[in-house]
Scaffold this active site. Structure first.
Site, PDB file in Angstrom:
ATOM      1  N   CYS A 299       0.863  -1.191   0.000  1.00 42.70           N
ATOM      2  CA  CYS A 299       0.000   0.000   0.000  1.00 42.70           C
ATOM      3  C   CYS A 299       0.894   1.234   0.000  1.00 42.70           C
ATOM      4  O   CYS A 299       0.822   2.094   0.877  1.00 42.70           O
ATOM      5  CB  CYS A 299      -0.963   0.002   1.185  1.00 42.70           C
ATOM      6  SG  CYS A 299      -1.838  -1.569   1.416  1.00 42.70           S
ATOM      7  N   ALA A 300       1.740   1.325  -1.021  1.00 44.13           N
ATOM      8  CA  ALA A 300       2.894   2.223  -1.022  1.00 44.13           C
ATOM      9  C   ALA A 300       2.610   3.654  -1.452  1.00 44.13           C
ATOM     10  O   ALA A 300       3.387   4.552  -1.131  1.00 44.13           O
ATOM     11  CB  ALA A 300       3.978   1.645  -1.938  1.00 44.13           C
ATOM     12  N   ALA A 301       1.552   3.894  -2.232  1.00 45.12           N
ATOM     13  CA  ALA A 301       1.326   5.248  -2.759  1.00 45.12           C
ATOM     14  C   ALA A 301       1.146   6.242  -1.610  1.00 45.12           C
ATOM     15  O   ALA A 301       0.548   5.901  -0.590  1.00 45.12           O
ATOM     16  CB  ALA A 301       0.089   5.249  -3.661  1.00 45.12           C
ATOM     17  N   PRO A 302       1.699   7.442  -1.772  1.00 40.28           N
ATOM     18  CA  PRO A 302       2.338   8.039  -2.952  1.00 40.28           C
ATOM     19  C   PRO A 302       3.835   7.776  -3.095  1.00 40.28           C
ATOM     20  O   PRO A 302       4.473   8.357  -3.954  1.00 40.28           O
ATOM     21  CB  PRO A 302       2.075   9.532  -2.757  1.00 40.28           C
ATOM     22  CG  PRO A 302       2.089   9.709  -1.274  1.00 40.28           C
ATOM     23  CD  PRO A 302       1.477   8.452  -0.714  1.00 40.28           C
ATOM     24  N   GLY A 303       4.413   6.922  -2.240  1.00 39.47           N
ATOM     25  CA  GLY A 303       5.782   6.491  -2.464  1.00 39.47           C
ATOM     26  C   GLY A 303       6.840   7.091  -1.553  1.00 39.47           C
ATOM     27  O   GLY A 303       8.019   6.805  -1.720  1.00 39.47           O
ATOM     28  N   GLY A 304       6.436   7.906  -0.606  1.00 40.72           N
ATOM     29  CA  GLY A 304       7.426   8.523   0.283  1.00 40.72           C
ATOM     30  C   GLY A 304       8.196   7.516   1.098  1.00 40.72           C
ATOM     31  O   GLY A 304       9.426   7.618   1.244  1.00 40.72           O
ATOM     32  N   LYS A 305       7.507   6.507   1.618  1.00 42.94           N
ATOM     33  CA  LYS A 305       8.184   5.506   2.449  1.00 42.94           C
ATOM     34  C   LYS A 305       9.051   4.585   1.589  1.00 42.94           C
ATOM     35  O   LYS A 305      10.131   4.175   2.007  1.00 42.94           O
ATOM     36  CB  LYS A 305       7.156   4.713   3.256  1.00 42.94           C
ATOM     37  CG  LYS A 305       6.333   5.576   4.201  1.00 42.94           C
ATOM     38  CD  LYS A 305       5.336   4.724   4.988  1.00 42.94           C
ATOM     39  CE  LYS A 305       4.396   5.583   5.805  1.00 42.94           C
ATOM     40  NZ  LYS A 305       3.434   6.313   4.957  1.00 42.94           N
TER      41      LYS A 305
ATOM     42  N   ASP B 269      -3.474  -6.017  -5.525  1.00 38.80           N
ATOM     43  CA  ASP B 269      -4.300  -6.101  -4.329  1.00 38.80           C
ATOM     44  C   ASP B 269      -3.549  -6.946  -3.304  1.00 38.80           C
ATOM     45  O   ASP B 269      -3.280  -8.130  -3.535  1.00 38.80           O
ATOM     46  CB  ASP B 269      -5.655  -6.739  -4.669  1.00 38.80           C
ATOM     47  CG  ASP B 269      -6.655  -6.656  -3.525  1.00 38.80           C
ATOM     48  OD1 ASP B 269      -6.240  -6.767  -2.354  1.00 38.80           O
ATOM     49  OD2 ASP B 269      -7.860  -6.487  -3.804  1.00 38.80           O
TER      50      ASP B 269
ATOM     51  N   CYS C  72      -2.201   5.624   9.433  1.00 41.52           N
ATOM     52  CA  CYS C  72      -2.284   7.035   9.821  1.00 41.52           C
ATOM     53  C   CYS C  72      -3.631   7.269  10.492  1.00 41.52           C
ATOM     54  O   CYS C  72      -4.306   8.266  10.256  1.00 41.52           O
ATOM     55  CB  CYS C  72      -2.056   7.979   8.645  1.00 41.52           C
ATOM     56  SG  CYS C  72      -3.181   7.744   7.245  1.00 41.52           S
TER      57      CYS C  72
END
Length: 426
Positions: free
Chosen positions: A251-257, A300, A372
């Protein structure tokens, strides 16, 4: 378009039509002058922060509500009230410009009504404001279901949480270690006249005293720095990526982590997945600006057999889909888009994902469960239930009765976040 008219349309789209602010606001930017974009955001965020107060005042000033096609003018009244009650715009200008917005909204015949309501508010402001804060929704600026949840979960912190949710979020930066240390980059900011504070727990984080456009940040286009809240930056501290490992950012979006993992430990192979094709574009954009390479998949997380036939992962960062109740100060529309039953549905989805991801973790591997959110159902209770049904899972660094770390909004000026570190038996 008159910026007040644009604001009324955005708020109508959020409150009446259920659009997110992150969708409605960028679309509205196309209809107004660039110099008005900051004002548009200030008005939209402010109205959504204090919606119950403004609604209460409006009800007292109107004989009957505006309905149907006239609903956008109801929101225009809220826009006017917010300017008069919360902004430094001269009252005469706020009233005049709000009244003029009726032309853009194709109902100039409502000028008189809008003008009368705003003038009446000016005359009765103290009494109306007092009445608007005489009930919990108006006092706290939160819907009843969320206040009930917060009161039950955090009775002693209710005032602090709601106050933090209703403040403007600070601008946190994440310094890219591949280019500079945090202190080196901080010196560059100081030279550019940008003052910052450090964070005691997030070693790559800097908080700007005043938010600024990213174009003013030294080397932003070259990937020297990114915008990311300090709470989100703590994910890499809990994940502790090591050289040579295969790591999944789920569940990576938007990619900061995803980017932070590779900035911290370049010698890793990172797979980033998300089920939203549109949001994955942000992942690609962020990686390109930072000159980083990850394997990015639209997938998914509940069904890994459909997208992964490789070896098991050494570490998994599971930033689970959640209610986002920890980031309300950045997204005040969350208060009005979420419903109480969303929490239960999200908890079910989270449990499905964590069970599926656990099967993709190597024996001896580490899974970091993150949200979050600040609801116990999505965090503490979720992890306790997982530990109870998973004998080979060991909680690391916290007590099983109160598993993980719950960061509340405003703690060290961070967003609300939750982390739990779980190790799989070798």
């Amino acid at each position: 378009m008159n910026v007040r008219a644009a604001a009324a349309k955005v708020i109508y789209q959020v409150v009446d039509q259920g659009q997110s602010l992150s969708t409605a606001l960028p679309a509205a930017h196309q209809d107004i002058k660039e110099r008005d974009q900051a004002l548009l955001q200030e008005i939209c965020y402010g109205v959504l922060r204090w919606l119950p107060r403004l609604e209460s005042i409006t009800q007292q000033l109107m004989d009957k509500p505006l309905k149907g096609k006239q609903r956008v003018f109801h929101h225009l009244i809220l826009v006017g009230l917010y300017q008069l009650g919360y902004m430094r715009i001269p009252a005469h200008a706020a009233v005049a410009e709000t009244v003029n917005a009726t032309k853009n909204l194709k109902k100039p015949q409502l000028r008189g009504l809008i003008n009368a309501i705003l003038r009446n508010y000016q005359r009765q402001q103290d009494a109306l404001d007092q009445q608007a804060t005489s009930h919990d929704a108006g006092l706290y600026g939160h819907p009843g279901w969320l206040l009930k949840l917060l009161r039950e979960s955090y009775p002693e912190q209710l005032d602090a949480i709601t106050a933090a949710n209703n403040t403007k979020a600070p601008m946190w930066l994440r310094v890219n270690r591949r280019h500079h240390s945090r202190d080196e980059y901080r010196a560059l900011l100081t030279e550019a006249g940008i003052e910052t504070d450090i964070h005691p727990q997030a070693p790559d984080a800097l908080k700007l005293h005043s938010p600024c456009d990213v174009s003013k940040l030294p080397g932003f286009a070259d990937g020297w720095v990114s915008v990311q809240d300090a709470a989100a930056q703590l994910s890499v501290e809990y994940l502790q990526p090591q050289a040579g490992e295969l790591i999944l950012d789920c569940c990576a979006a938007p990619g900061g982590k995803t980017a932070h993992i590779m900035e911290r430990q370049p010698d890793t192979r990172v797979v980033a997945i998300d089920c939203d094709e549109q949001r994955l574009k942000r992942v690609h954009d962020n990686l390109q600006r930072l000159n980083l390479k990850a394997e990015v998949l639209c997938a998914d997380a509940r069904y890994p057999d459909q997208w992964w036939q490789g070896e098991q992962f050494d570490r998994i960062l599971l930033d689970a889909p959640c209610s986002a109740t920890g980031v309300i100060r950045r997204h005040p529309d969350i208060k009005w888009l979420r419903r109480a039953d969303d929490i239960t549905a999200l908890a079910v989805l989270q449990s499905e994902i964590v069970d599926a991801m656990w099967q993709q973790l190597k024996p001896g591997g580490t899974l970091v469960y993150a949200t979050c959110s600040i609801t116990p159902q999505e965090n503490r209770d979720q992890v306790k239930a997982f530990l109870d049904r998973t004998p080979e899972a060991t909680l690391i660094g916290s007590d099983r009765e109160q598993p993980g770390r719950q960061i509340l909004p405003g703690e060290l000026d961070m967003d609300g976040f939750y982390y739990a570190v779980i190790e799989k038996a070798a």
